[in-house]
Write a protein that holds these residues in place. Structure first.
Motif, PDB file in Angstrom:
ATOM      1  N   MET A   1       0.831  -1.164   0.000  1.00 31.45           N
ATOM      2  CA  MET A   1       0.000   0.000   0.000  1.00 31.45           C
ATOM      3  C   MET A   1       0.878   1.230   0.000  1.00 31.45           C
ATOM      4  SD  MET A   1      -3.289  -0.756   2.049  1.00 31.45           S
ATOM      5  CE  MET A   1      -4.285  -1.298   0.739  1.00 31.45           C
ATOM      6  N   LYS A   2       0.485   2.220  -0.730  1.00 28.69           N
ATOM      7  CA  LYS A   2       1.266   3.422  -0.870  1.00 28.69           C
ATOM      8  C   LYS A   2       0.905   4.477   0.170  1.00 28.69           C
ATOM      9  CE  LYS A   2       2.326   2.257  -5.412  1.00 28.69           C
ATOM     10  NZ  LYS A   2       2.861   0.974  -5.238  1.00 28.69           N
ATOM     11  N   ASN A   3      -0.135   4.220   0.951  1.00 26.04           N
ATOM     12  CA  ASN A   3      -0.634   5.171   1.929  1.00 26.04           C
ATOM     13  C   ASN A   3       0.380   5.370   3.053  1.00 26.04           C
ATOM     14  OD1 ASN A   3      -2.299   6.753   3.481  1.00 26.04           O
ATOM     15  ND2 ASN A   3      -4.027   5.353   3.395  1.00 26.04           N
ATOM     16  N   GLU A   4       0.629   6.634   3.465  1.00 29.41           N
ATOM     17  CA  GLU A   4       1.556   6.924   4.551  1.00 29.41           C
ATOM     18  C   GLU A   4       1.067   6.316   5.859  1.00 29.41           C
ATOM     19  OE1 GLU A   4       4.038   9.782   4.920  1.00 29.41           O
ATOM     20  OE2 GLU A   4       4.370   9.914   2.795  1.00 29.41           O
ATOM     21  N   THR A   5      -0.206   6.440   6.140  1.00 27.94           N
ATOM     22  CA  THR A   5      -0.786   5.843   7.336  1.00 27.94           C
ATOM     23  C   THR A   5      -1.224   4.437   6.971  1.00 27.94           C
ATOM     24  OG1 THR A   5      -1.605   7.996   8.030  1.00 27.94           O
ATOM     25  CG2 THR A   5      -2.576   6.073   9.078  1.00 27.94           C
ATOM     26  N   ARG A   6      -0.612   3.464   7.591  1.00 22.05           N
ATOM     27  CA  ARG A   6      -0.928   2.071   7.268  1.00 22.05           C
ATOM     28  C   ARG A   6      -2.294   1.694   7.815  1.00 22.05           C
ATOM     29  NH1 ARG A   6       2.443  -1.013   4.036  1.00 22.05           N
ATOM     30  NH2 ARG A   6       1.451  -2.677   5.144  1.00 22.05           N
ATOM     31  N   VAL A   7      -3.175   1.282   6.932  1.00 20.09           N
ATOM     32  CA  VAL A   7      -4.508   0.847   7.351  1.00 20.09           C
ATOM     33  C   VAL A   7      -4.489  -0.653   7.617  1.00 20.09           C
ATOM     34  CG1 VAL A   7      -6.938   0.715   6.680  1.00 20.09           C
ATOM     35  CG2 VAL A   7      -5.584   2.707   6.058  1.00 20.09           C
ATOM     36  N   ILE A   8      -3.683  -1.375   6.862  1.00 21.34           N
ATOM     37  CA  ILE A   8      -3.523  -2.809   7.041  1.00 21.34           C
ATOM     38  C   ILE A   8      -2.131  -3.053   7.621  1.00 21.34           C
ATOM     39  CG2 ILE A   8      -3.480  -5.065   5.895  1.00 21.34           C
ATOM     40  CD1 ILE A   8      -6.201  -3.714   5.659  1.00 21.34           C
ATOM     41  N   VAL A   9      -2.087  -3.823   8.685  1.00 24.45           N
ATOM     42  CA  VAL A   9      -0.804  -4.133   9.322  1.00 24.45           C
ATOM     43  C   VAL A   9      -0.712  -5.632   9.564  1.00 24.45           C
ATOM     44  CG1 VAL A   9      -0.553  -1.865  10.409  1.00 24.45           C
ATOM     45  CG2 VAL A   9      -1.726  -3.687  11.633  1.00 24.45           C
ATOM     46  N   SER A  10       0.508  -6.104   9.764  1.00 26.79           N
ATOM     47  CA  SER A  10       0.735  -7.511  10.071  1.00 26.79           C
ATOM     48  C   SER A  10       1.796  -7.585  11.156  1.00 26.79           C
ATOM     49  CB  SER A  10       1.198  -8.250   8.812  1.00 26.79           C
ATOM     50  OG  SER A  10       1.431  -9.610   9.110  1.00 26.79           O
ATOM     51  N   ASN A  11       1.471  -8.314  12.215  1.00 24.97           N
ATOM     52  CA  ASN A  11       2.367  -8.461  13.348  1.00 24.97           C
ATOM     53  C   ASN A  11       2.277  -9.910  13.794  1.00 24.97           C
ATOM     54  OD1 ASN A  11       3.378  -8.618  15.995  1.00 24.97           O
ATOM     55  ND2 ASN A  11       2.856  -6.490  16.422  1.00 24.97           N
ATOM     56  N   PRO A  12       3.407 -10.608  13.871  1.00 29.09           N
ATOM     57  CA  PRO A  12       3.360 -12.027  14.247  1.00 29.09           C
ATOM     58  C   PRO A  12       2.660 -12.299  15.576  1.00 29.09           C
ATOM     59  CG  PRO A  12       5.557 -11.415  13.517  1.00 29.09           C
ATOM     60  CD  PRO A  12       4.760 -10.143  13.602  1.00 29.09           C
ATOM     61  N   SER A  13       2.598 -11.307  16.464  1.00 27.69           N
ATOM     62  CA  SER A  13       1.964 -11.537  17.759  1.00 27.69           C
ATOM     63  C   SER A  13       0.470 -11.203  17.767  1.00 27.69           C
ATOM     64  CB  SER A  13       2.683 -10.733  18.850  1.00 27.69           C
ATOM     65  OG  SER A  13       2.547  -9.352  18.616  1.00 27.69           O
ATOM     66  N   VAL A  14      -0.059 -10.772  16.618  1.00 24.18           N
ATOM     67  CA  VAL A  14      -1.490 -10.455  16.519  1.00 24.18           C
ATOM     68  C   VAL A  14      -2.106 -11.332  15.434  1.00 24.18           C
ATOM     69  CG1 VAL A  14      -3.196  -8.666  16.001  1.00 24.18           C
ATOM     70  CG2 VAL A  14      -1.108  -8.068  17.251  1.00 24.18           C
ATOM     71  N   LYS A  18      -1.558 -12.645  10.515  1.00 26.81           N
ATOM     72  CA  LYS A  18      -2.435 -12.365   9.377  1.00 26.81           C
ATOM     73  C   LYS A  18      -2.619 -10.854   9.251  1.00 26.81           C
ATOM     74  CE  LYS A  18      -5.133 -16.602   9.325  1.00 26.81           C
ATOM     75  NZ  LYS A  18      -6.480 -17.144   9.245  1.00 26.81           N
ATOM     76  N   PRO A  19      -2.806 -10.343   8.049  1.00 28.71           N
ATOM     77  CA  PRO A  19      -3.062  -8.902   7.888  1.00 28.71           C
ATOM     78  C   PRO A  19      -4.370  -8.517   8.571  1.00 28.71           C
ATOM     79  CG  PRO A  19      -2.601  -9.929   5.759  1.00 28.71           C
ATOM     80  CD  PRO A  19      -2.745 -11.033   6.758  1.00 28.71           C
ATOM     81  N   VAL A  20      -4.314  -7.460   9.372  1.00 24.56           N
ATOM     82  CA  VAL A  20      -5.485  -6.966  10.104  1.00 24.56           C
ATOM     83  C   VAL A  20      -5.661  -5.479   9.838  1.00 24.56           C
ATOM     84  CG1 VAL A  20      -5.285  -8.677  11.958  1.00 24.56           C
ATOM     85  CG2 VAL A  20      -4.202  -6.448  12.219  1.00 24.56           C
ATOM     86  N   ILE A  21      -6.856  -4.983  10.114  1.00 27.83           N
ATOM     87  CA  ILE A  21      -7.114  -3.558  10.060  1.00 27.83           C
ATOM     88  C   ILE A  21      -6.397  -2.948  11.270  1.00 27.83           C
ATOM     89  CG2 ILE A  21      -8.884  -1.769   9.949  1.00 27.83           C
ATOM     90  CD1 ILE A  21      -9.007  -3.987   7.690  1.00 27.83           C
ATOM     91  N   ALA A  22      -5.582  -1.921  11.033  1.00 20.09           N
ATOM     92  CA  ALA A  22      -4.789  -1.310  12.100  1.00 20.09           C
ATOM     93  C   ALA A  22      -5.663  -0.924  13.282  1.00 20.09           C
ATOM     94  CB  ALA A  22      -4.050  -0.091  11.563  1.00 20.09           C
ATOM     95  N   GLY A  23      -5.167  -1.211  14.487  1.00 23.89           N
ATOM     96  CA  GLY A  23      -5.886  -0.865  15.701  1.00 23.89           C
ATOM     97  C   GLY A  23      -6.987  -1.841  16.075  1.00 23.89           C
TER      98      GLY A  23
END
Length: 80
Positions: A1-14, A18-23
């Motif tokens: 995604m080219k967006n400065e604010t990441r809307v989709i994030v991926s963190n091994p501990s969450v 899997k990719p999730v909606i940020a927050g």
């Protein structure tokens, strides 16, 4: 995604990374499954108050980006 604010994030501990909606702990997979099952954006937003329309659009954009990859997955005529 080219967006400065990441809307989709991926963190091994969450959600096992899997990719999730940020927050949130709402996975892109869940959003896509609900849309594929015929739920409307409004129904999904009502069911998940922390989710936004921007998050749903970002989930769709991630799926489209993934399908643009060089790998093609053959499907039989019956579909998935």
């Amino acid at each position: 995604m080219k967006n400065e604010t990441r809307v989709i994030v991926s963190n091994p501990s969450v959600m096992m990374g899997k990719p999730v909606i940020a927050g949130t702990r709402i996975t892109v997979e869940l959003v896509l499954d609900k849309l594929a099952a015929g739920e409307t954006v409004e129904q999904i937003l009502d069911a998940h108050p922390r989710l936004t329309a921007e998050g749903i659009r970002a989930a769709l954009a991630l799926a489209a980006e993934a399908l643009r990859a060089d790998i093609v997955y053959p499907m039989d005529e019956a579909g998935p």
